[in-house]
Design a protein around this motif. Structure first.
Motif, PDB file in Angstrom:
ATOM      1  N   TRP A  39       0.695  -1.165   0.074  1.00 50.43           N
ATOM      2  CA  TRP A  39      -0.021  -0.431   0.240  1.00 50.43           C
ATOM      3  C   TRP A  39       0.922   0.888   0.049  1.00 50.43           C
ATOM      4  CZ3 TRP A  39      -4.135   1.772  -2.028  1.00 50.43           C
ATOM      5  CH2 TRP A  39      -4.252   3.281  -1.545  1.00 50.43           C
ATOM      6  N   ASP A  85      -5.292  -2.809  -1.058  1.00 48.65           N
ATOM      7  CA  ASP A  85      -6.321  -2.698  -2.275  1.00 48.65           C
ATOM      8  C   ASP A  85      -6.491  -2.541  -3.975  1.00 48.65           C
ATOM      9  OD1 ASP A  85      -8.860  -1.394  -2.193  1.00 48.65           O
ATOM     10  OD2 ASP A  85      -9.199  -0.050  -1.536  1.00 48.65           O
ATOM     11  N   TYR A 126      -6.435  -8.288   0.794  1.00 47.44           N
ATOM     12  CA  TYR A 126      -7.017  -6.808   1.431  1.00 47.44           C
ATOM     13  C   TYR A 126      -8.517  -7.243   1.316  1.00 47.44           C
ATOM     14  CZ  TYR A 126      -8.546  -2.425   2.106  1.00 47.44           C
ATOM     15  OH  TYR A 126      -9.046  -0.942   2.178  1.00 47.44           O
ATOM     16  N   GLY A 135     -10.833   1.789  -1.681  1.00 46.52           N
ATOM     17  CA  GLY A 135     -10.372   2.692  -2.887  1.00 46.52           C
ATOM     18  C   GLY A 135     -12.008   2.287  -3.937  1.00 46.52           C
ATOM     19  N   LYS A 160      -6.150  -8.159   5.683  1.00 53.52           N
ATOM     20  CA  LYS A 160      -6.086  -7.288   6.596  1.00 53.52           C
ATOM     21  C   LYS A 160      -7.824  -6.892   5.608  1.00 53.52           C
ATOM     22  CE  LYS A 160      -4.733  -2.844   5.572  1.00 53.52           C
ATOM     23  NZ  LYS A 160      -3.501  -2.014   4.828  1.00 53.52           N
ATOM     24  N   ASP A 162      -9.755  -3.979   6.477  1.00 54.96           N
ATOM     25  CA  ASP A 162     -10.548  -2.772   6.492  1.00 54.96           C
ATOM     26  C   ASP A 162     -11.401  -2.293   6.952  1.00 54.96           C
ATOM     27  OD1 ASP A 162      -9.448   0.206   6.339  1.00 54.96           O
ATOM     28  OD2 ASP A 162      -8.359   0.155   4.712  1.00 54.96           O
ATOM     29  N   TYR A 198     -11.060   2.816  13.280  1.00 56.80           N
ATOM     30  CA  TYR A 198     -12.015   4.387  13.130  1.00 56.80           C
ATOM     31  C   TYR A 198     -13.307   4.453  13.742  1.00 56.80           C
ATOM     32  CZ  TYR A 198     -11.490   2.540   7.663  1.00 56.80           C
ATOM     33  OH  TYR A 198     -10.579   2.624   6.728  1.00 56.80           O
ATOM     34  N   ARG A 215      -4.482  -2.521  13.682  1.00 51.23           N
ATOM     35  CA  ARG A 215      -4.148  -1.223  13.325  1.00 51.23           C
ATOM     36  C   ARG A 215      -4.837   0.222  14.076  1.00 51.23           C
ATOM     37  NH1 ARG A 215      -3.320   1.278   8.007  1.00 51.23           N
ATOM     38  NH2 ARG A 215      -3.451   3.019   9.016  1.00 51.23           N
ATOM     39  N   MET A 255       3.257   0.323   8.072  1.00 54.30           N
ATOM     40  CA  MET A 255       4.075  -0.395   7.414  1.00 54.30           C
ATOM     41  C   MET A 255       5.178   0.440   7.451  1.00 54.30           C
ATOM     42  SD  MET A 255       2.411  -0.623   3.888  1.00 54.30           S
ATOM     43  CE  MET A 255       0.991   1.165   4.611  1.00 54.30           C
TER      44      MET A 255
HETATM   45  C1  GLA Z   1      -6.984   2.568   4.162  1.00 52.21           C
HETATM   46  C2  GLA Z   1      -5.776   1.751   4.917  1.00 52.21           C
HETATM   47  C3  GLA Z   1      -4.595   1.658   4.016  1.00 52.21           C
HETATM   48  C4  GLA Z   1      -4.773   1.175   2.935  1.00 52.21           C
HETATM   49  C5  GLA Z   1      -5.989   1.835   2.598  1.00 52.21           C
HETATM   50  C6  GLA Z   1      -6.312   1.262   1.250  1.00 52.21           C
HETATM   51  O1  GLA Z   1      -6.428   3.840   4.488  1.00 52.21           O
HETATM   52  O2  GLA Z   1      -5.726   2.289   6.788  1.00 52.21           O
HETATM   53  O3  GLA Z   1      -3.514   0.714   5.048  1.00 52.21           O
HETATM   54  O4  GLA Z   1      -4.865   0.074   3.156  1.00 52.21           O
HETATM   55  O5  GLA Z   1      -7.506   2.239   3.155  1.00 52.21           O
HETATM   56  O6  GLA Z   1      -6.860   1.775   0.459  1.00 52.21           O
END
Ligand code: GLA
Length: 409
Positions: A39, A85, A126, A135, A160, A162, A198, A215, A255
């Motif tokens: 990403w 993504d 993802y 995205g 992962k 999201d 979030y 995260r 990352m």
């Molecule tokens: C979010 C995630 C990022 C990445 C983007 C992809 O912002 O936190 O790490 O995966 O989405 O669209």
């Protein structure tokens, strides 16, 4: 098949009530996972004609898998090649299944997973818990079971998930349900959740029951400001999320951008040191085809990695400040309570190196027998210290002194 919203909610309630007694037990991430994730560096580049080397495509992931092995990253512990993504087609197929973009992944994801496995590596993918990925690609909402099964059938090793395009109230149900469906496939898949990133006031104890890593802060960008912001967020934690970390469950500050454009060499050392101290997942997001030698040496530094991978999985914390610019961090490493890693971070963005004199016992070094102190990146022996001795070091602006104190008992 797509579920109606009512059916989905019924399933939510049913599974969470049953599932509260079981919890995540996939045996994965006993130490922080290590690998490569597309990403930060490659974002959502889908134009392969203009950007043949950089677009999100099977070619990118295959080449990175090759380089993980040929450039020695695998030998020091990097293991996952993770798709982020923008890998999908904009629509599910006629049966409601996810499909990879046919132009960019002409052989499909299973083929890519097989290739990655043939190199002795693992593959991550993802998705998003909401109706769309961040995205704008198809999300898993109403398709959680289907998608878990699809990923298992492709040979995915890590997901992962999201959290874009959904309601804040849904996370605490949705993530456990996905974890339930992942478990039910019988294929161990490391579960990376974006849930706490979030919401405000996350219940980390609960999150750790369902997620291997999570995260909890803003996306990393290719800059010192971004890295510094993350370090400060983690530094200010007073045991809320840092104490939840341990084998199988780690906070994810995002990352590694070492080897990209935004960090000076000093700042790259700082990221490697602090990510090691924080027991962070080590996912590089950089161009392994053109990794500067000094950056590669940092990423492959065995002593730093050993601190990150210490089997106790204790997350280091910021224990002190010297003036307003020097942060003092410590992390216990095995044998527990006896040896430890420590970092002095100088956040001053100008001027010359700052000289520090710090009592060993203030770092938690209280054993009268004393400690052997080494500088982690170079392995240089600094000296033998007793608790009442002072350590004198000099720390460059935006840089670190990264040390390890080994108990002499
Ligand atoms: C979010 C995630 C990022 C990445 C983007 C992809 O912002 O936190 O790490 O995966 O989405 O669209």
């Amino acid at each position: 098949m797509k579920m109606a919203e009512g059916q989905w909610l019924a399933l939510v309630l049913c599974i969470t009530s049953v599932y509260h007694v079981t919890c995540l037990n996939n045996g994965l991430a006993l130490t922080p996972p290590m690998g490569w994730l597309s990403w930060e560096r490659y974002r959502c580049i889908t134009d392969c004609e203009t950007y043949p080397d950089d677009c999100i495509s099977e070619k990118l992931y295959m080449e990175m898998a090759d380089l993980l092995v040929s450039e020695g990253y695998k030998d020091v512990g990097y293991q996952y090649i993770n798709i982020d993504d923008c890998w999908m087609s904009k629509e599910r197929d006629g049966r409601g299944s996810l499909v990879a973009d046919p132009e960019r992944f002409p052989h499909g994801i299973k083929h890519l997973a097989d290739y990655i496995h043939s190199k002795g590596l693992k593959m991550g993918i993802y998705e998003d818990f909401g109706t769309k990925t961040c995205g704008g690609y198809p999300g898993s909402k109403f398709y959680l079971q289907e998608d878990a099964e699809t990923f298992a059938s492709w040979g995915v090793d890590m997901l992962k998930l999201d959290g874009c395009y959904t309601n804040a109230a849904d996370y605490e149900y949705g993530y456990p349900i996905m974890e339930f469906f992942l478990n039910r496939t019988g294929r161990p898949m490391l579960f990376s959740c974006s849930w706490p990133a979030y919401i405000s006031n996350p219940d980390y104890v609960k999150i750790a029951k369902y997620c291997n890593i999570w995260r909890n802060y803003a996306d990393i960008g290719d800059s010192w400001d971004s890295v510094r912001g993350i370090i400060d967020f983690y530094g200010k934690d007073k045991g809320n999320f840092s104490k939840v970390a341990g084998p199988g469950q780690f906070n994810d500050p995002d990352m590694l951008i070492i080897g990209d454009y935004g960090l000076s060499y000093e700042q790259q050392r700082t990221q490697m040191a602090l990510w090691s101290m924080m027991a962070a997942p080590l996912f590089m997001s950089s161009n392994l085809r053109k990794m500067p030698g000094k950056s590669k040496a940092l990423l492959q530094n065995k002593r730093a990695i050993a601190i990150n991978q210490d089997p106790f999985g204790i997350q280091g914390t910021r224990i002190d400040m010297i003036g307003k610019n020097i942060q003092v961090w410590t992390k216990q490493i095995s044998p527990k309570g006896k040896s430890f890693a420590f970092t002095f971070l100088n956040t001053d963005e100008g001027g010359s190196p700052t000289k520090i004199s710090y009592l060993l016992k203030k770092l938690g070094a209280i054993a009268p027998a004393g400690y052997n102190v080494t500088e982690v990146f170079s392995g240089a022996f600094v000296g033998m210290f007793k608790p009442q001795d002072s350590l004198n070091v000099s720390v460059d602006p935006t840089g670190v002194f990264f040390g390890m104190a080994k108990f002499l008992g």
